[in-house]
Design a protein around this motif. Sequence first.
Motif, PDB file in Angstrom:
ATOM      1  N   ASN A 186       4.347   0.123   2.548  1.00  0.00           N
ATOM      2  CA  ASN A 186       3.970  -1.106   1.852  1.00  0.00           C
ATOM      3  C   ASN A 186       4.543  -1.173   0.443  1.00  0.00           C
ATOM      4  O   ASN A 186       4.930  -2.242  -0.028  1.00  0.00           O
ATOM      5  CB  ASN A 186       2.440  -1.231   1.791  1.00  0.00           C
ATOM      6  N   ARG A 187       4.596  -0.048  -0.225  1.00  0.00           N
ATOM      7  CA  ARG A 187       5.118  -0.012  -1.591  1.00  0.00           C
ATOM      8  C   ARG A 187       6.586  -0.428  -1.640  1.00  0.00           C
ATOM      9  O   ARG A 187       7.067  -0.942  -2.663  1.00  0.00           O
ATOM     10  CB  ARG A 187       4.952   1.395  -2.168  1.00  0.00           C
ATOM     11  N   GLY A 188       7.319  -0.223  -0.551  1.00  0.00           N
ATOM     12  CA  GLY A 188       8.738  -0.554  -0.528  1.00  0.00           C
ATOM     13  C   GLY A 188       9.046  -1.925   0.040  1.00  0.00           C
ATOM     14  O   GLY A 188      10.214  -2.302   0.160  1.00  0.00           O
ATOM     15  N   ARG A 189       8.006  -2.682   0.365  1.00  0.00           N
ATOM     16  CA  ARG A 189       8.197  -3.981   1.007  1.00  0.00           C
ATOM     17  C   ARG A 189       9.093  -4.907   0.193  1.00  0.00           C
ATOM     18  O   ARG A 189       9.922  -5.636   0.733  1.00  0.00           O
ATOM     19  CB  ARG A 189       6.836  -4.640   1.239  1.00  0.00           C
ATOM     20  N   SER A 190       8.925  -4.914  -1.137  1.00  0.00           N
ATOM     21  CA  SER A 190       9.700  -5.802  -2.004  1.00  0.00           C
ATOM     22  C   SER A 190      10.750  -5.033  -2.818  1.00  0.00           C
ATOM     23  O   SER A 190      11.283  -5.558  -3.794  1.00  0.00           O
ATOM     24  CB  SER A 190       8.773  -6.568  -2.954  1.00  0.00           C
ATOM     25  N   ASN A 191      11.033  -3.799  -2.411  1.00  0.00           N
ATOM     26  CA  ASN A 191      12.002  -2.958  -3.103  1.00  0.00           C
ATOM     27  C   ASN A 191      13.350  -3.057  -2.393  1.00  0.00           C
ATOM     28  O   ASN A 191      13.505  -2.607  -1.262  1.00  0.00           O
ATOM     29  CB  ASN A 191      11.505  -1.505  -3.132  1.00  0.00           C
ATOM     30  N   MET A 192      14.338  -3.659  -3.072  1.00  0.00           N
ATOM     31  CA  MET A 192      15.634  -3.861  -2.448  1.00  0.00           C
ATOM     32  C   MET A 192      16.308  -2.551  -2.075  1.00  0.00           C
ATOM     33  O   MET A 192      16.977  -2.452  -1.038  1.00  0.00           O
ATOM     34  CB  MET A 192      16.545  -4.663  -3.378  1.00  0.00           C
ATOM     35  N   ALA A 193      16.142  -1.512  -2.913  1.00  0.00           N
ATOM     36  CA  ALA A 193      16.750  -0.218  -2.616  1.00  0.00           C
ATOM     37  C   ALA A 193      16.167   0.369  -1.339  1.00  0.00           C
ATOM     38  O   ALA A 193      16.891   0.929  -0.501  1.00  0.00           O
ATOM     39  CB  ALA A 193      16.560   0.743  -3.786  1.00  0.00           C
ATOM     40  N   ALA A 194      14.869   0.258  -1.166  1.00  0.00           N
ATOM     41  CA  ALA A 194      14.214   0.780   0.034  1.00  0.00           C
ATOM     42  C   ALA A 194      14.659   0.011   1.273  1.00  0.00           C
ATOM     43  O   ALA A 194      14.945   0.597   2.326  1.00  0.00           O
ATOM     44  CB  ALA A 194      12.698   0.701  -0.125  1.00  0.00           C
TER      45      ALA A 194
END
Length: 268
Positions: free
Chosen positions: A231-239
């Motif tokens: 969930n923490r990476g949902r809006s993380n472009m790198a992830a």
Amino acid sequence: MATPAAVYSYCSTCVRRAFVGLITACLFMATGQARAAQATVAVAANFTGTMTKLVALFEQETGHQIQTSYGSTGKLYAQIRHGAPYDAFMAADAERPRLLAEQGVAVARSQFPYAEGRLTLWSRNPELFRDGLQYLNSQPQRLAIGNPKTAPYGIAAIEVLENLGLAESLTPKLVSGDSIAQTFQFIASGNAHAGFVAQAQVRAFQGAAGSAWLVPKTLHRPISQHAILLNRGRSNMAAQDWMTFLNDAKAQAIILEDGYDVPQQSSH
């Protein structure tokens, strides 16, 4: 001969072009920096060497940065359940990512297989065995495996012994590492004469080849290693880009070369 006015006009044009070029370069760099992001990925310990290669290529191609945290799949799973700040999880099994999705900790339907591990019986001693089956039947005094409670490779090792009818006699002689990385260190340091590790670890080892027996797939269930976006990476472009990259042909070529099988279909 050019007049002073012409020379001045020419130089002014050069200065303007240089200035425009400098501004364009600065804007390009600023845009690239703005788009670049950083993600933190929790990774099963067996994948350490391959992950290092993949991260280097990914960062070079995208400008993103990846921070990694290695450990046994079980312990990383527990850390994520307790709120550890990871953006993605690369497990050594399919079960833990599935559970995280069910528990609402990971993004639903983002799970996919990125590699299939191969189990190897290994010893630093090149004279210890040539036939892995014969060696196991000789009842070795000390055999290292990953902890079956936290390491999927440990579960596979137990299944091998069960399928060979050796679990009862060899279980008292097993030495368990918290992760497959620790298990490998037991063998590499000589604390255990031999043990079950990942084929990729043996290939990456810098010392002598030793004795190695690639365990037939028929002796254990597939070690299907799955990744999932948390969930923490949902809006993380790198992830997000990292998850896409794992399915890229360049990434899969590295994974295959390092001793894993690559899933024929890996989409998310």
